[in-house]
Design a protein around this motif. Structure first.
Motif, PDB file in Angstrom:
ATOM      1  N   MET A 105       5.923  -1.382 -18.230  1.00 44.57           N
ATOM      2  CA  MET A 105       6.519  -0.398 -19.180  1.00 44.57           C
ATOM      3  C   MET A 105       4.846   0.014 -19.950  1.00 44.57           C
ATOM      4  O   MET A 105       5.170   1.597 -20.268  1.00 44.57           O
ATOM      5  CB  MET A 105       6.825  -1.468 -20.455  1.00 44.57           C
ATOM      6  N   HIS A 106       3.685  -0.112 -19.606  1.00 41.15           N
ATOM      7  CA  HIS A 106       2.490   0.762 -19.575  1.00 41.15           C
ATOM      8  C   HIS A 106       2.660   1.430 -19.421  1.00 41.15           C
ATOM      9  O   HIS A 106       2.609   2.347 -20.017  1.00 41.15           O
ATOM     10  CB  HIS A 106       1.344  -0.755 -19.595  1.00 41.15           C
ATOM     11  N   HIS A 107       2.721   1.718 -17.498  1.00 39.77           N
ATOM     12  CA  HIS A 107       2.986   2.724 -17.431  1.00 39.77           C
ATOM     13  C   HIS A 107       3.992   3.395 -18.140  1.00 39.77           C
ATOM     14  O   HIS A 107       3.761   5.013 -17.678  1.00 39.77           O
ATOM     15  CB  HIS A 107       3.876   2.585 -15.223  1.00 39.77           C
ATOM     16  N   HIS A 108       5.095   3.667 -17.806  1.00 41.24           N
ATOM     17  CA  HIS A 108       6.346   4.337 -18.285  1.00 41.24           C
ATOM     18  C   HIS A 108       5.964   4.722 -20.068  1.00 41.24           C
ATOM     19  O   HIS A 108       6.218   6.177 -19.908  1.00 41.24           O
ATOM     20  CB  HIS A 108       7.597   3.498 -18.784  1.00 41.24           C
ATOM     21  N   PHE A 109       5.499   4.022 -20.843  1.00 39.25           N
ATOM     22  CA  PHE A 109       4.946   4.449 -22.648  1.00 39.25           C
ATOM     23  C   PHE A 109       4.043   4.517 -22.477  1.00 39.25           C
ATOM     24  O   PHE A 109       3.664   4.994 -24.083  1.00 39.25           O
ATOM     25  CB  PHE A 109       6.182   3.551 -22.848  1.00 39.25           C
ATOM     26  N   ARG A 110       3.224   4.216 -21.897  1.00 39.47           N
ATOM     27  CA  ARG A 110       1.689   4.421 -22.727  1.00 39.47           C
ATOM     28  C   ARG A 110       0.751   5.381 -22.007  1.00 39.47           C
ATOM     29  O   ARG A 110       0.812   6.345 -22.335  1.00 39.47           O
ATOM     30  CB  ARG A 110       0.685   3.041 -22.433  1.00 39.47           C
ATOM     31  N   ILE A 111       0.424   4.809 -21.008  1.00 42.24           N
ATOM     32  CA  ILE A 111      -0.348   6.166 -19.439  1.00 42.24           C
ATOM     33  C   ILE A 111       1.119   5.819 -18.785  1.00 42.24           C
ATOM     34  O   ILE A 111       0.485   5.465 -17.801  1.00 42.24           O
ATOM     35  CB  ILE A 111      -1.706   4.996 -19.107  1.00 42.24           C
ATOM     36  N   GLN A 112       0.657   7.112 -18.181  1.00 38.43           N
ATOM     37  CA  GLN A 112       2.380   7.310 -17.120  1.00 38.43           C
ATOM     38  C   GLN A 112       1.359   7.809 -15.634  1.00 38.43           C
ATOM     39  O   GLN A 112       1.527   7.563 -14.781  1.00 38.43           O
ATOM     40  CB  GLN A 112       3.202   8.282 -17.191  1.00 38.43           C
ATOM     41  N   ASP A 113      -0.245   8.752 -16.104  1.00 40.10           N
ATOM     42  CA  ASP A 113      -0.511   8.803 -14.390  1.00 40.10           C
ATOM     43  C   ASP A 113      -1.446   7.301 -14.364  1.00 40.10           C
ATOM     44  O   ASP A 113      -3.215   7.577 -13.380  1.00 40.10           O
ATOM     45  CB  ASP A 113      -1.470   9.718 -14.682  1.00 40.10           C
ATOM     46  N   TRP A 164      -3.834  -2.760  -5.681  1.00 40.35           N
ATOM     47  CA  TRP A 164      -3.975  -1.142  -5.265  1.00 40.35           C
ATOM     48  C   TRP A 164      -4.127   0.127  -6.520  1.00 40.35           C
ATOM     49  O   TRP A 164      -6.140   0.340  -6.723  1.00 40.35           O
ATOM     50  CB  TRP A 164      -3.417  -0.469  -4.257  1.00 40.35           C
ATOM     51  N   ASP A 165      -3.752  -0.858  -7.267  1.00 43.25           N
ATOM     52  CA  ASP A 165      -4.515  -0.028  -9.055  1.00 43.25           C
ATOM     53  C   ASP A 165      -5.941  -0.536  -8.774  1.00 43.25           C
ATOM     54  O   ASP A 165      -6.717   0.553  -9.373  1.00 43.25           O
ATOM     55  CB  ASP A 165      -4.099  -0.071  -9.822  1.00 43.25           C
ATOM     56  N   ARG A 166      -6.068  -1.750  -8.870  1.00 40.12           N
ATOM     57  CA  ARG A 166      -7.618  -1.894  -9.357  1.00 40.12           C
ATOM     58  C   ARG A 166      -8.782  -1.758  -7.948  1.00 40.12           C
ATOM     59  O   ARG A 166      -9.728  -1.144  -8.026  1.00 40.12           O
ATOM     60  CB  ARG A 166      -7.957  -3.991  -8.870  1.00 40.12           C
ATOM     61  N   VAL A 167      -8.164  -1.895  -6.698  1.00 41.55           N
ATOM     62  CA  VAL A 167      -8.783  -1.397  -5.814  1.00 41.55           C
ATOM     63  C   VAL A 167      -8.910   0.306  -5.434  1.00 41.55           C
ATOM     64  O   VAL A 167     -10.293   0.946  -5.844  1.00 41.55           O
ATOM     65  CB  VAL A 167      -8.331  -1.357  -4.007  1.00 41.55           C
ATOM     66  N   GLY A 224       1.074   0.601  -9.537  1.00 49.32           N
ATOM     67  CA  GLY A 224       1.447  -1.047  -8.659  1.00 49.32           C
ATOM     68  C   GLY A 224       3.104  -1.899  -9.502  1.00 49.32           C
ATOM     69  O   GLY A 224       3.230  -1.633 -10.876  1.00 49.32           O
ATOM     70  N   ILE A 225       4.240  -1.295  -8.778  1.00 49.47           N
ATOM     71  CA  ILE A 225       5.218  -2.167  -9.146  1.00 49.47           C
ATOM     72  C   ILE A 225       5.500  -4.335  -9.450  1.00 49.47           C
ATOM     73  O   ILE A 225       5.529  -4.603 -10.052  1.00 49.47           O
ATOM     74  CB  ILE A 225       6.458  -1.647  -8.273  1.00 49.47           C
ATOM     75  N   THR A 226       5.428  -3.949  -7.992  1.00 48.08           N
ATOM     76  CA  THR A 226       5.783  -5.828  -7.172  1.00 48.08           C
ATOM     77  C   THR A 226       3.833  -6.228  -7.660  1.00 48.08           C
ATOM     78  O   THR A 226       3.641  -7.659  -8.188  1.00 48.08           O
ATOM     79  CB  THR A 226       5.836  -5.524  -5.794  1.00 48.08           C
ATOM     80  N   LEU A 277       0.653  -1.439   0.205  1.00 50.54           N
ATOM     81  CA  LEU A 277       0.325   0.188   0.133  1.00 50.54           C
ATOM     82  C   LEU A 277       0.748   1.580   0.082  1.00 50.54           C
ATOM     83  O   LEU A 277       0.588   1.960  -0.814  1.00 50.54           O
ATOM     84  CB  LEU A 277      -0.950   0.368   1.437  1.00 50.54           C
ATOM     85  N   LEU A 278       2.364   1.688   0.745  1.00 49.82           N
ATOM     86  CA  LEU A 278       2.342   2.812   0.921  1.00 49.82           C
ATOM     87  C   LEU A 278       3.722   2.780  -0.609  1.00 49.82           C
ATOM     88  O   LEU A 278       3.777   3.942  -0.842  1.00 49.82           O
ATOM     89  CB  LEU A 278       4.343   2.228   1.831  1.00 49.82           C
ATOM     90  N   GLU A 279       3.838   1.525  -1.319  1.00 49.60           N
ATOM     91  CA  GLU A 279       4.454   1.214  -2.379  1.00 49.60           C
ATOM     92  C   GLU A 279       3.489   2.189  -3.781  1.00 49.60           C
ATOM     93  O   GLU A 279       3.774   3.057  -4.737  1.00 49.60           O
ATOM     94  CB  GLU A 279       4.901  -0.210  -3.050  1.00 49.60           C
ATOM     95  N   TYR A 280       2.378   1.900  -3.407  1.00 44.91           N
ATOM     96  CA  TYR A 280       1.056   2.911  -4.332  1.00 44.91           C
ATOM     97  C   TYR A 280       1.006   3.861  -4.003  1.00 44.91           C
ATOM     98  O   TYR A 280       0.817   4.666  -4.834  1.00 44.91           O
ATOM     99  CB  TYR A 280      -0.137   1.232  -4.109  1.00 44.91           C
ATOM    100  N   SER A 281       1.230   3.899  -2.962  1.00 45.55           N
ATOM    101  CA  SER A 281       0.186   5.149  -2.200  1.00 45.55           C
ATOM    102  C   SER A 281       1.984   6.411  -2.319  1.00 45.55           C
ATOM    103  O   SER A 281       1.857   7.932  -2.978  1.00 45.55           O
ATOM    104  CB  SER A 281       0.585   5.795  -0.800  1.00 45.55           C
ATOM    105  N   LEU A 282       2.907   6.265  -2.273  1.00 45.68           N
ATOM    106  CA  LEU A 282       3.801   6.939  -2.499  1.00 45.68           C
ATOM    107  C   LEU A 282       4.191   6.759  -4.420  1.00 45.68           C
ATOM    108  O   LEU A 282       4.672   8.186  -4.756  1.00 45.68           O
ATOM    109  CB  LEU A 282       5.939   6.194  -2.359  1.00 45.68           C
ATOM    110  N   HIS A 283       4.346   5.910  -5.209  1.00 46.40           N
ATOM    111  CA  HIS A 283       4.742   6.041  -6.554  1.00 46.40           C
ATOM    112  C   HIS A 283       3.372   7.435  -6.601  1.00 46.40           C
ATOM    113  O   HIS A 283       2.980   7.899  -7.814  1.00 46.40           O
ATOM    114  CB  HIS A 283       4.347   4.567  -6.807  1.00 46.40           C
ATOM    115  N   ARG A 284       1.977   7.016  -6.689  1.00 49.43           N
ATOM    116  CA  ARG A 284       0.869   8.485  -7.351  1.00 49.43           C
ATOM    117  C   ARG A 284       0.863   9.319  -7.031  1.00 49.43           C
ATOM    118  O   ARG A 284       0.820  10.451  -7.084  1.00 49.43           O
ATOM    119  CB  ARG A 284      -0.077   7.767  -6.722  1.00 49.43           C
ATOM    120  N   PHE A 285       1.013   9.731  -5.185  1.00 47.37           N
ATOM    121  CA  PHE A 285       0.694  11.288  -4.754  1.00 47.37           C
ATOM    122  C   PHE A 285       1.676  11.957  -4.345  1.00 47.37           C
ATOM    123  O   PHE A 285       2.146  12.935  -3.954  1.00 47.37           O
ATOM    124  CB  PHE A 285      -0.209  10.961  -3.332  1.00 47.37           C
ATOM    125  N   LEU A 286       3.023  11.044  -4.345  1.00 51.27           N
ATOM    126  CA  LEU A 286       4.276  11.598  -4.729  1.00 51.27           C
ATOM    127  C   LEU A 286       5.131  11.902  -5.896  1.00 51.27           C
ATOM    128  O   LEU A 286       5.741  13.160  -5.858  1.00 51.27           O
ATOM    129  CB  LEU A 286       4.779  11.305  -3.070  1.00 51.27           C
TER     130      LEU A 286
END
Length: 237
Positions: A202-210, A220-223, A214-216, A96-105
């Protein structure tokens, strides 16, 4: 203070140039340069070296720390079932922290000189130069900035016998995250989960970056509704 129509000179140290992009920074940083050669950040060699971290330093430093925390709970007499549950809880908290940091920070929008500069240092550089292998994992010297408040919160909320194991599980989750992230960029995934995780990232990097933070995992993207729309659907002719 920003300069109108500022152009970054990629042949010079980047960090103190980036802030001048102002409102153009977000567009610039999300136009990746896919080369294995990383840019120079600082003119000062000491500062430059502090930005470089080889991936294997992460498990080398943090796995012993994680197992030490887990062993402390064992020494307090925690049962095996509670130990396993505490470690699993710590890992879940990390995801959850992984997701939250990546998304909001890491994906915060900035336009000011120092906002752009700091964002570039913590994550923007990774999107601009996604194959820079020495600026992919989190520098160990900076990790305590995050670790200390998390440990304080765990001690406040978890039973004394379980608190150490929860943090140990969180550290295991963190090590898995950083090593997985490196592998997704520089490894050669086989079939199955490895391949799917790489494709998702790679979809996150090169298609839809926002979306797709999730990395692992994509849990949480689904939630929270940031799973990329249409991702994984087979094309029809």
């Amino acid at each position: 203070m920003t300069k109108k129509d500022f152009v970054v000179d990629l042949n010079k140290p980047l960090v103190f140039q980036i802030g001048h992009l102002g409102e153009a920074y977000d567009k610039w940083v999300h136009q990746p340069i896919v080369t294995k050669e990383g840019p120079r950040f600082f003119e000062n060699q000491v500062l430059e070296l502090l930005t470089l971290t080889v991936w294997w330093v992460i498990p080398l430093i943090w796995l012993p720390v994680a197992f030490w925390f887990i062993s402390k709970s064992v020494s307090f007499g925690i049962t095996f079932s509670n130990l396993a549950a505490s470690i699993a809880c710590g890992i879940l908290i990390w995801t959850l922290l992984e997701y939250s940091l990546h998304r909001f920070l890491f994906h915060i929008k900035t336009t000011s000189y120092w906002g752009n500069t700091i964002h570039y240092l913590i994550h923007g550089c990774h999107h601009k130069h996604p194959m820079d292998s020495l600026r992919l994992v989190f520098p160990p010297a900076a990790t305590p900035i995050l670790l200390i408040p998390i440990w304080s919160l765990i001690k406040l909320l978890a039973p004394a016998t379980a608190a150490h194991a929860v943090l140990g599980g969180g550290l295991l989750g963190y090590v898995t995250y950083d090593c997985t992230h490196y592998f997704l960029h520089h490894g050669k995934p086989g079939k199955g989960l490895q391949s799917e995780l790489k494709r998702y990232h790679m979809h996150h990097h090169f298609r839809i970056q926002d979306m797709g933070f999730g990395i692992t995992n994509s849990l949480w993207d689904r939630v929270f509704g940031t799973y990329p729309p249409g991702y994984g659907q087979k094309k029809t002719t």
